[in-house]
Design a protein around this motif. Structure first.
Motif, short mmCIF file in Angstrom:
data_model
loop_
_atom_site.label_atom_id
_atom_site.label_comp_id
_atom_site.label_asym_id
_atom_site.label_seq_id
_atom_site.Cartn_x
_atom_site.Cartn_y
_atom_site.Cartn_z
N GLU A 16 0.83 -1.20 0.00
CA GLU A 16 0.00 0.00 0.00
C GLU A 16 0.88 1.26 0.00
O GLU A 16 0.70 2.16 -0.81
N LEU A 20 1.38 4.00 -3.07
CA LEU A 20 1.18 5.43 -2.83
C LEU A 20 2.41 6.23 -3.26
O LEU A 20 2.29 7.25 -3.94
N PHE A 23 2.75 6.65 -7.05
CA PHE A 23 1.84 7.52 -7.77
C PHE A 23 2.05 8.98 -7.42
O PHE A 23 1.78 9.87 -8.22
N ARG A 39 4.29 6.68 9.34
CA ARG A 39 3.45 5.66 9.96
C ARG A 39 3.93 5.34 11.37
O ARG A 39 3.18 4.96 12.24
N VAL A 141 -7.00 10.81 -16.07
CA VAL A 141 -7.73 10.45 -14.85
C VAL A 141 -9.23 10.39 -15.15
O VAL A 141 -9.93 9.48 -14.68
N TRP A 145 -11.70 7.24 -14.80
CA TRP A 145 -12.92 7.37 -13.99
C TRP A 145 -14.14 6.82 -14.75
O TRP A 145 -14.93 6.06 -14.21
N ARG A 148 -14.44 2.83 -15.31
CA ARG A 148 -14.84 1.90 -14.25
C ARG A 148 -16.36 1.86 -14.04
O ARG A 148 -17.01 2.85 -14.07
N TRP B 100 -4.71 8.86 3.07
CA TRP B 100 -4.83 7.96 1.93
C TRP B 100 -5.59 6.69 2.27
O TRP B 100 -6.45 6.24 1.52
N ASP B 101 -5.26 6.11 3.42
CA ASP B 101 -5.87 4.83 3.79
C ASP B 101 -7.39 4.90 3.86
O ASP B 101 -8.08 3.95 3.53
N LYS B 104 -9.15 4.15 0.53
CA LYS B 104 -8.59 2.99 -0.16
C LYS B 104 -9.47 2.51 -1.30
O LYS B 104 -8.99 2.21 -2.39
N ARG B 107 -13.56 5.62 -5.56
CA ARG B 107 -13.44 5.54 -7.02
C ARG B 107 -12.46 6.59 -7.55
O ARG B 107 -11.67 6.32 -8.44
N TRP B 108 -12.51 7.80 -7.00
CA TRP B 108 -11.61 8.86 -7.49
C TRP B 108 -10.16 8.51 -7.24
O TRP B 108 -9.28 8.81 -8.03
N ARG B 109 -9.93 7.81 -6.12
CA ARG B 109 -8.55 7.46 -5.81
C ARG B 109 -8.01 6.46 -6.83
O ARG B 109 -6.89 6.59 -7.32
N ILE B 110 -8.84 5.47 -7.15
CA ILE B 110 -8.42 4.46 -8.11
C ILE B 110 -8.23 5.10 -9.49
O ILE B 110 -7.29 4.78 -10.22
#
Lengths: 148, 175
Positions: A16, A20, A23, A39, A141, A145, A148, B100-101, B104, B107-110
């Motif tokens: 994860e 991140l 990107f 973290r 982007v 969008w 999907r 961010w988590d 997860k 939809r916008w994040r993907i």
């Protein structure tokens, strides 16, 4: 090491954090160290992780910079560097090929067009990167969008 | 931009750090454009050399900005360029990491994540193009690049071996 030896993160958390930092703009490894460090210890943790990652390489590369400034004209050195650049360029092409393979495999897919447009804008037209990014990223982007 | 090279270094690299999706490899064409063409801080050859040094040094490849900075304005330039390239994106990474988590599955994040992949692919391809133009002036150099590309694609060999072989070919004087 982070996952297997120290158990600082689970494999999922690692993936994860890695996704991140891939990107986010800017240097991926640097981003990763900040995400990872924060973290654990918030802002101080991020700072420590960043310092640990960048400190020793910065010292080494500064020494190399000084040496290059002094000895960069030596014929032998510039030949070696020319050979390394030629090889490193080839490696970069292989990275591109590995990244491109899954994108180009699907039919009627928009991704190759975005990639080609980014390539032409930056490499052929030599437009400034921020312009190309601002033109293409929103389109890409938006397409992702809609799909999907 | 201002005449002071430190201000120019800080401004260009800070801006670049926010648009270089795909990391150091994606940022190469813009660094080349600024350092060699717009500001004329260095020659094409010096830029290619800096790239080679950054590749063989330990640590992240983005360290090429440290070399460019040093070339332009000594130690102060090295420090300013490195901080400008890493600072803004580190702050962004820090802020985004906290939220961010939570998104997860959003939809916008993907969409953002998968939408940026082809952009960074195109940018990295542009890097390869820009470097090939600086590096491959001779047939032998072009062959080294082509062979390395195939080896890199087909195997998972440690890049340092490839660099070592490339360096030896260079040393031999065939390039």
């Amino acid at each position: 090491m982070i996952v297997e030896q120290k158990h600082w993160m689970t494999a999922d958390e690692f993936n994860e954090a890695f996704a991140l930092s891939q990107f986010l703009p800017g240097p991926n490894v640097v981003n990763f160290s900040v995400v990872f460090g924060s973290r654990f210890g918030g802002a101080p943790g991020a700072a420590v992780a960043l310092a640990g990652l960048m400190g020793p390489p910065l010292l080494i590369v500064t020494i190399l910079a000084i040496l290059y400034a002094r000895c960069g004209d030596i014929e032998m050195l510039s030949r070696i560097l020319a050979g390394i650049t030629a090889a490193a360029t080839g490696l970069l092409i292989s990275v591109v090929a590995k990244m491109a393979a899954p994108l180009f495999r699907k039919r009627w897919n928009w991704a190759p067009f975005i990639a080609i447009a980014a390539f032409v804008g930056v490499a052929i037209m030599q437009w400034p990167l921020p312009w190309v990014f601002v033109m293409l990223a929103p389109v890409s982007v938006a397409l992702a969008w809609v799909k999907r | 931009m201002n005449d002071n090279p430190l201000i120019a270094l800080a401004g260009y690299f800070a801006l670049l750090s926010l648009f270089a999706v795909g990391g150091a490899n994606a940022a190469i064409p813009e660094m080349h454009r600024i350092s060699v063409e717009v500001m004329q801080w260095m020659t094409d050859r010096q830029f290619a050399d800096s790239f080679a040094i950054a590749q063989v040094s330990p640590g992240p490849n983005i360290i090429i900005v440290t070399l460019i900075g040093y070339h332009v304005a000594g130690l102060a330039g090295a420090a300013v360029a490195t901080a400008a390239m890493c600072g803004p994106t580190c702050v962004l990474a820090f802020l985004v990491a906290r939220t961010w988590d939570r998104f997860k599955e959003a939809r916008w994040r993907i969409a953002i994540q998968s939408g940026l992949v082809p952009v960074s692919l195109g940018l990295i391809a542009a890097s390869a193009f820009v470097l090939a133009r600086s590096a491959d002036h001779t047939v032998v150099a072009a062959i080294i690049t082509a062979v390395t590309a195939l080896v890199g694609f087909a195997t998972r060999i440690n890049p340092l071996w490839i660099f070592a072989v490339g360096g030896l070919f260079g040393l031999s004087g065939w390039l």
